[in-house]
Design an enzyme around this catalytic site. Sequence first.
Site, PDB file in Angstrom:
ATOM      1  CG  ASP A  10       0.128  -0.316   2.759  1.00  0.00           C
ATOM      2  OD1 ASP A  10      -0.869   0.174   3.716  1.00  0.00           O
ATOM      3  OD2 ASP A  10       1.036  -0.578   2.495  1.00  0.00           O
ATOM      4  CG  ASP A  15       4.250   0.305   1.408  1.00  0.00           C
ATOM      5  OD1 ASP A  15       3.604   1.086   2.275  1.00  0.00           O
ATOM      6  OD2 ASP A  15       3.780  -0.937   1.302  1.00  0.00           O
ATOM      7  CG  ASN A  39       0.402   3.160   4.051  1.00  0.00           C
ATOM      8  OD1 ASN A  39      -0.483   2.955   5.462  1.00  0.00           O
ATOM      9  ND2 ASN A  39       1.367   2.861   3.692  1.00  0.00           N
ATOM     10  CB  THR A 125       4.740  -4.393   3.103  1.00  0.00           C
ATOM     11  OG1 THR A 125       4.514  -3.775   1.828  1.00  0.00           O
ATOM     12  CG2 THR A 125       5.747  -4.858   2.892  1.00  0.00           C
ATOM     13  CG  PHE A 165      -1.314   1.196   9.567  1.00  0.00           C
ATOM     14  CD1 PHE A 165      -1.740   0.460   8.006  1.00  0.00           C
ATOM     15  CD2 PHE A 165      -2.712   1.647   9.799  1.00  0.00           C
ATOM     16  CE1 PHE A 165      -2.508   1.300   7.256  1.00  0.00           C
ATOM     17  CE2 PHE A 165      -3.411   2.445   8.580  1.00  0.00           C
ATOM     18  CZ  PHE A 165      -3.808   2.471   7.495  1.00  0.00           C
ATOM     19  CG  ASN A 166       0.547  -2.842   7.528  1.00  0.00           C
ATOM     20  OD1 ASN A 166      -0.082  -2.400   7.228  1.00  0.00           O
ATOM     21  ND2 ASN A 166       1.692  -3.676   7.377  1.00  0.00           N
ATOM     22  CG  HIS A 239       7.026   0.049   9.958  1.00  0.00           C
ATOM     23  ND1 HIS A 239       7.071  -0.045  10.776  1.00  0.00           N
ATOM     24  CD2 HIS A 239       6.489   1.418   9.910  1.00  0.00           C
ATOM     25  CE1 HIS A 239       6.710   0.694  12.149  1.00  0.00           C
ATOM     26  NE2 HIS A 239       6.317   1.041  10.865  1.00  0.00           N
ATOM     27  CG  ASP A 240       6.207  -1.621   4.728  1.00  0.00           C
ATOM     28  OD1 ASP A 240       5.389  -0.579   3.457  1.00  0.00           O
ATOM     29  OD2 ASP A 240       5.474  -2.220   5.350  1.00  0.00           O
TER      30      ASP A 240
HETATM   31  O1  RIB Z   1       2.307  -0.203  11.275  1.00  0.00           O
HETATM   32  C1  RIB Z   1       3.890   0.100  10.070  1.00  0.00           C
HETATM   33  C2  RIB Z   1       2.477  -0.501   8.401  1.00  0.00           C
HETATM   34  O2  RIB Z   1       1.808   0.491   8.014  1.00  0.00           O
HETATM   35  C3  RIB Z   1       3.592  -0.330   7.293  1.00  0.00           C
HETATM   36  O3  RIB Z   1       2.921  -1.608   6.434  1.00  0.00           O
HETATM   37  C4  RIB Z   1       3.216   1.071   6.897  1.00  0.00           C
HETATM   38  O4  RIB Z   1       4.042   0.929   5.698  1.00  0.00           O
HETATM   39  C5  RIB Z   1       2.046   1.003   7.337  1.00  0.00           C
HETATM   40  O5  RIB Z   1       1.406   0.236   5.662  1.00  0.00           O
HETATM   41 CA    CA Z   2       3.010  -0.709   4.338  1.00  0.00          CA
END
Ligand code: RIB
Ligand code: CA
Length: 315
Positions: A10, A15, A39, A125, A165-166, A239-240
């Site tokens: 996303d 990403d 996102n 991701t 979040f994801n 993160h990704d």
């Molecule tokens: O919590 C981090 C995740 O949420 C990452 O994948 C970032 O791109 C958002 O999507």
């Molecule tokens: Ca992401």
Amino acid sequence: MPISVILDCDPGHDDVLAMLVAHGHRDIDLIAVTTVCGNQTVDMVTDNALAVGSLAGMGEVMFARGADRPLAREHRPAADIHGETGMDGPARPANTLILDPRPAPQLIVDEIMSRPAGSVTIVATAPLTNLALALAIEPRIAERADVAIMGGAIENGNVTASAEFNILVDPEAAHIVFAAPWRVTMMGLEVTHLALASAEVRNRLRSIGTPVAAFADELLQFFGERYAEVQDFAEPPVHDLCPLVYLIAPEVFEVRDVDIDVEIAGELTLGRTVVDLRPQATAGRHRVGVDMNVARFWDIVIESIAAIGATSAVH
Ligand code: RIB
Ligand code: CA
């Protein structure tokens, strides 16, 4: 032999870095980029993915649009971190690529079922909606592919005390994905919060000297400002990158074989990834990252992005 990867994402600042590493590293054959609401809206993140693919020369990669909403909930984007476009900060590259006509879940099924069992890995991701929809189309993909995700946490979340979040965007989809018989390697916040884009990392990125590296650095500038403002991070966690670098060099990470499930009924705990790391727990089907070698991690990232545009990025 390169690993065939479908990147479900996303974009999304982090990403995008994952897209670039997947495209640049010689041990990854990026066969497709699929997008999902997360996102930002699926239309925005799809436009972002195509723009990045155009800049980085991903003409051989399939791009497909996925779910425009979670399985059972309203979509709530993360504009506070990624901005109104999902990729705020640098000027948007012009898009020269076209979308595959198939919806992302169908492309995922087609590519896994048409290739040798075990040859494809899905790197996710973003929220897991597309993967859950693909399983509904063809459950047998879970016998033929592995999955590596950025998502979840062993302890605290980043949206609520319980949820990352994801996972929280679509907890029902995450529950379905972890319940399927494939192995899911989960890079949660305990590991991804080690992937901090320091000033030294950004200097190395800028010193590559290519338009793609400059674009990545401008993204990190915006990402860093928002992470400082919203989550009080001195340096942004990218993160990704983590599930992808794990595929490239698993020895960079410390992992545990565990059972993982997702809370979908709780009020305060909705979207929590329940990772069974108790001493008495038997080794589970899934895998969770618990630590990594940060220096080696960034060496791989920089090397991969530097390869874009050089001959070695051509597979
Ligand atoms: O919590 C981090 C995740 O949420 C990452 O994948 C970032 O791109 C958002 O999507
Ligand atoms: Ca992401």
